[in-house]
Design a protein around this motif. Structure first.
Motif, PDB file in Angstrom:
ATOM      1  N   PHE A  71       0.807  -1.073  -0.032  1.00 20.07           N
ATOM      2  CA  PHE A  71       0.069   0.155  -0.080  1.00 20.07           C
ATOM      3  C   PHE A  71       0.921   1.074  -0.153  1.00 20.07           C
ATOM      4  O   PHE A  71       2.169   1.090   0.525  1.00 20.07           O
ATOM      5  CB  PHE A  71      -0.869   0.093   1.201  1.00 20.07           C
ATOM      6  N   PRO A  72       0.299   2.223  -0.499  1.00 23.07           N
ATOM      7  CA  PRO A  72       1.047   3.643  -0.585  1.00 23.07           C
ATOM      8  C   PRO A  72       0.913   4.394   0.871  1.00 23.07           C
ATOM      9  O   PRO A  72       0.039   4.264   1.321  1.00 23.07           O
ATOM     10  CB  PRO A  72       0.738   4.181  -1.804  1.00 23.07           C
ATOM     11  N   GLY A  73       1.698   5.594   0.782  1.00 23.17           N
ATOM     12  CA  GLY A  73       1.356   6.575   1.774  1.00 23.17           C
ATOM     13  C   GLY A  73       2.037   6.353   3.032  1.00 23.17           C
ATOM     14  O   GLY A  73       2.949   5.867   3.018  1.00 23.17           O
ATOM     15  N   VAL A  74       1.481   7.049   4.062  1.00 25.65           N
ATOM     16  CA  VAL A  74       2.156   7.078   5.577  1.00 25.65           C
ATOM     17  C   VAL A  74       1.380   5.965   6.223  1.00 25.65           C
ATOM     18  O   VAL A  74       0.332   5.847   6.404  1.00 25.65           O
ATOM     19  CB  VAL A  74       2.055   8.239   6.106  1.00 25.65           C
ATOM     20  N   PRO A  75       2.232   4.808   6.726  1.00 25.10           N
ATOM     21  CA  PRO A  75       1.670   3.821   7.566  1.00 25.10           C
ATOM     22  C   PRO A  75       1.383   4.137   8.743  1.00 25.10           C
ATOM     23  O   PRO A  75       2.165   3.804   9.700  1.00 25.10           O
ATOM     24  CB  PRO A  75       2.603   2.771   7.287  1.00 25.10           C
ATOM     25  N   THR A  76       0.342   4.731   9.136  1.00 29.02           N
ATOM     26  CA  THR A  76       0.022   5.273  10.740  1.00 29.02           C
ATOM     27  C   THR A  76      -0.400   4.003  11.284  1.00 29.02           C
ATOM     28  O   THR A  76      -0.720   2.900  10.476  1.00 29.02           O
ATOM     29  CB  THR A  76      -1.035   6.171  10.782  1.00 29.02           C
ATOM     30  N   VAL A  77      -0.584   3.920  12.627  1.00 27.42           N
ATOM     31  CA  VAL A  77      -1.166   2.768  13.275  1.00 27.42           C
ATOM     32  C   VAL A  77      -2.533   2.538  12.849  1.00 27.42           C
ATOM     33  O   VAL A  77      -2.858   1.314  12.468  1.00 27.42           O
ATOM     34  CB  VAL A  77      -1.380   3.042  14.834  1.00 27.42           C
ATOM     35  N   GLY A  78      -3.498   3.172  12.697  1.00 28.43           N
ATOM     36  CA  GLY A  78      -4.709   3.102  12.253  1.00 28.43           C
ATOM     37  C   GLY A  78      -4.792   2.707  10.622  1.00 28.43           C
ATOM     38  O   GLY A  78      -5.540   1.649  10.323  1.00 28.43           O
ATOM     39  N   GLU A  79      -3.657   3.088   9.642  1.00 24.01           N
ATOM     40  CA  GLU A  79      -3.926   2.507   8.514  1.00 24.01           C
ATOM     41  C   GLU A  79      -3.303   1.060   8.514  1.00 24.01           C
ATOM     42  O   GLU A  79      -3.783   0.219   7.923  1.00 24.01           O
ATOM     43  CB  GLU A  79      -2.900   3.191   7.564  1.00 24.01           C
ATOM     44  N   LEU A  80      -2.519   0.668   9.360  1.00 27.86           N
ATOM     45  CA  LEU A  80      -1.699  -0.473   9.861  1.00 27.86           C
ATOM     46  C   LEU A  80      -2.978  -1.600  10.147  1.00 27.86           C
ATOM     47  O   LEU A  80      -3.131  -2.691   9.412  1.00 27.86           O
ATOM     48  CB  LEU A  80      -0.595  -0.673  10.325  1.00 27.86           C
ATOM     49  N   GLU A  81      -3.675  -1.135  11.142  1.00 28.96           N
ATOM     50  CA  GLU A  81      -4.940  -1.715  11.394  1.00 28.96           C
ATOM     51  C   GLU A  81      -5.844  -2.181  10.275  1.00 28.96           C
ATOM     52  O   GLU A  81      -6.486  -3.182  10.163  1.00 28.96           O
ATOM     53  CB  GLU A  81      -5.545  -1.219  12.636  1.00 28.96           C
ATOM     54  N   ARG A  82      -6.238  -1.139   9.586  1.00 27.33           N
ATOM     55  CA  ARG A  82      -7.258  -1.487   8.393  1.00 27.33           C
ATOM     56  C   ARG A  82      -6.599  -2.405   7.246  1.00 27.33           C
ATOM     57  O   ARG A  82      -7.192  -3.427   6.945  1.00 27.33           O
ATOM     58  CB  ARG A  82      -7.296   0.169   7.837  1.00 27.33           C
ATOM     59  N   ARG A  83      -5.251  -2.170   7.085  1.00 28.12           N
ATOM     60  CA  ARG A  83      -4.964  -3.037   6.100  1.00 28.12           C
ATOM     61  C   ARG A  83      -4.495  -4.287   6.446  1.00 28.12           C
ATOM     62  O   ARG A  83      -4.881  -5.420   5.801  1.00 28.12           O
ATOM     63  CB  ARG A  83      -3.311  -2.682   5.591  1.00 28.12           C
ATOM     64  N   THR A  84      -4.255  -4.572   7.964  1.00 31.34           N
ATOM     65  CA  THR A  84      -4.229  -5.772   8.366  1.00 31.34           C
ATOM     66  C   THR A  84      -5.460  -6.752   8.525  1.00 31.34           C
ATOM     67  O   THR A  84      -5.549  -7.803   8.168  1.00 31.34           O
ATOM     68  CB  THR A  84      -3.773  -5.698   9.873  1.00 31.34           C
ATOM     69  N   TYR A  85      -6.714  -6.196   8.727  1.00 29.22           N
ATOM     70  CA  TYR A  85      -7.846  -6.429   8.692  1.00 29.22           C
ATOM     71  C   TYR A  85      -8.204  -6.930   7.211  1.00 29.22           C
ATOM     72  O   TYR A  85      -8.773  -8.078   7.106  1.00 29.22           O
ATOM     73  CB  TYR A  85      -9.033  -5.386   9.226  1.00 29.22           C
ATOM     74  N   LYS A  86      -8.051  -6.106   6.175  1.00 28.63           N
ATOM     75  CA  LYS A  86      -8.431  -6.595   4.840  1.00 28.63           C
ATOM     76  C   LYS A  86      -7.618  -7.871   4.484  1.00 28.63           C
ATOM     77  O   LYS A  86      -7.994  -8.806   3.945  1.00 28.63           O
ATOM     78  CB  LYS A  86      -8.086  -5.357   3.853  1.00 28.63           C
ATOM     79  N   LEU A  87      -6.202  -7.851   5.027  1.00 27.25           N
ATOM     80  CA  LEU A  87      -5.209  -8.976   4.311  1.00 27.25           C
ATOM     81  C   LEU A  87      -5.702 -10.159   5.269  1.00 27.25           C
ATOM     82  O   LEU A  87      -5.926 -11.219   4.769  1.00 27.25           O
ATOM     83  CB  LEU A  87      -3.773  -8.776   5.048  1.00 27.25           C
ATOM     84  N   ARG A  88      -6.370 -10.310   6.420  1.00 23.85           N
ATOM     85  CA  ARG A  88      -6.802 -11.358   7.244  1.00 23.85           C
ATOM     86  C   ARG A  88      -8.080 -11.718   6.649  1.00 23.85           C
ATOM     87  O   ARG A  88      -8.358 -13.122   6.340  1.00 23.85           O
ATOM     88  CB  ARG A  88      -6.946 -10.904   8.668  1.00 23.85           C
ATOM     89  N   GLY A  89      -8.819 -10.929   6.000  1.00 29.53           N
ATOM     90  CA  GLY A  89     -10.105 -11.386   5.324  1.00 29.53           C
ATOM     91  C   GLY A  89      -9.869 -11.872   3.889  1.00 29.53           C
ATOM     92  O   GLY A  89     -10.430 -13.007   3.516  1.00 29.53           O
ATOM     93  N   ALA A  90      -8.912 -11.376   3.241  1.00 29.79           N
ATOM     94  CA  ALA A  90      -8.381 -12.242   1.818  1.00 29.79           C
ATOM     95  C   ALA A  90      -7.795 -13.608   2.415  1.00 29.79           C
ATOM     96  O   ALA A  90      -8.089 -14.454   1.457  1.00 29.79           O
ATOM     97  CB  ALA A  90      -7.410 -11.432   1.267  1.00 29.79           C
ATOM     98  N   LEU A  91      -6.957 -13.743   3.021  1.00 29.74           N
ATOM     99  CA  LEU A  91      -6.635 -15.102   3.900  1.00 29.74           C
ATOM    100  C   LEU A  91      -7.528 -15.864   3.879  1.00 29.74           C
ATOM    101  O   LEU A  91      -7.551 -17.109   3.854  1.00 29.74           O
ATOM    102  CB  LEU A  91      -5.360 -14.829   4.799  1.00 29.74           C
ATOM    103  N   ALA A  92      -8.751 -15.492   4.720  1.00 27.14           N
ATOM    104  CA  ALA A  92      -9.791 -16.446   5.081  1.00 27.14           C
ATOM    105  C   ALA A  92     -10.383 -17.099   4.013  1.00 27.14           C
ATOM    106  O   ALA A  92     -10.809 -18.152   3.998  1.00 27.14           O
ATOM    107  CB  ALA A  92     -10.625 -15.767   5.956  1.00 27.14           C
TER     108      ALA A  92
END
Length: 133
Positions: A71-92
Motif C-alpha cells: 500500500f502507498p502513503g504513510v503507514p500510521t497505526v490506524g492504516e496498519l490496522e485497516r490493512r491488516t484487517y483486509k489482509l486477514r479477510g483475504a486470507l480467510a
C-alpha cells in the motif's frame, strides 16, 4: 548507530511485540514497545556490522512464509490496522491457506522509502505469517 557508515538497507520493518501499545495519538510508532528491524544484504550476513549503541541487537531470522499486501502513503497505526484487517479477510477466503492468523498475531509493516519521499510515492507492505496447505 553503526560504527561504520553503511548504505541504506531496505526494507525497514516495524512491529509491535505482544500487547505493547502505540503512543497516545494512535498515529505514530515512536514509543510503546514498537521495534524496528533493518534488513541487511545477504553479503553482510556472515560478518554483520557492529552496532555502536548497546540497545541495538543483531539477530538472524529463519525463513518463513508470509502473506503481504502492498500500500502507498504513510503507514500510521490506524492504516496498519485497516490493512491488516483486509489482509486477514483475504486470507480467510484463500483455499491455499491452511491457517489464518488470529487477530492476536501482530502484523509487521515494511517501509521501503527514505522519510523525505512524498507520501503518494511511498511503498509499504503489511505482512502476516501464514501456513499453506
Amino acid at each position: 548507530f553503526w560504527k561504520k557508515r553503511r548504505a541504506s538497507s531496505s526494507p525497514v520493518v516495524i512491529s509491535k511485540p505482544g500487547d505493547a501499545a502505540p503512543n497516545a495519538d494512535s498515529s505514530s510508532f515512536s514509543s510503546g514497545g514498537w521495534t524496528m528491524e533493518f534488513v541487511l544484504p545477504k553479503a553482510q550476513s556472515a560478518a554483520p556490522p557492529t552496532p555502536k549503541d548497546s540497545s541495538v541487537r543483531l539477530r538472524s531470522i529463519s525463513g518463513r512464509t508470509v502473506a503481504v499486501a502492498a500500500f502507498p502513503g504513510v503507514p500510521t497505526v490506524g492504516e496498519l490496522e485497516r490493512r491488516t484487517y483486509k489482509l486477514r479477510g483475504a486470507l480467510a477466503k484463500d483455499p491455499l491457506v491452511l491457517h489464518v492468523p488470529s487477530p492476536a498475531q501482530d502484523a509487521q509493516v515494511a517501509q521501503y522509502n527514505p522519510p523525505f519521499t512524498p507520501p503518494f510515492m511511498r511503498r509499504n507492505e503489511v505482512s502476516l505469517d501464514v501456513q499453506l496447505k
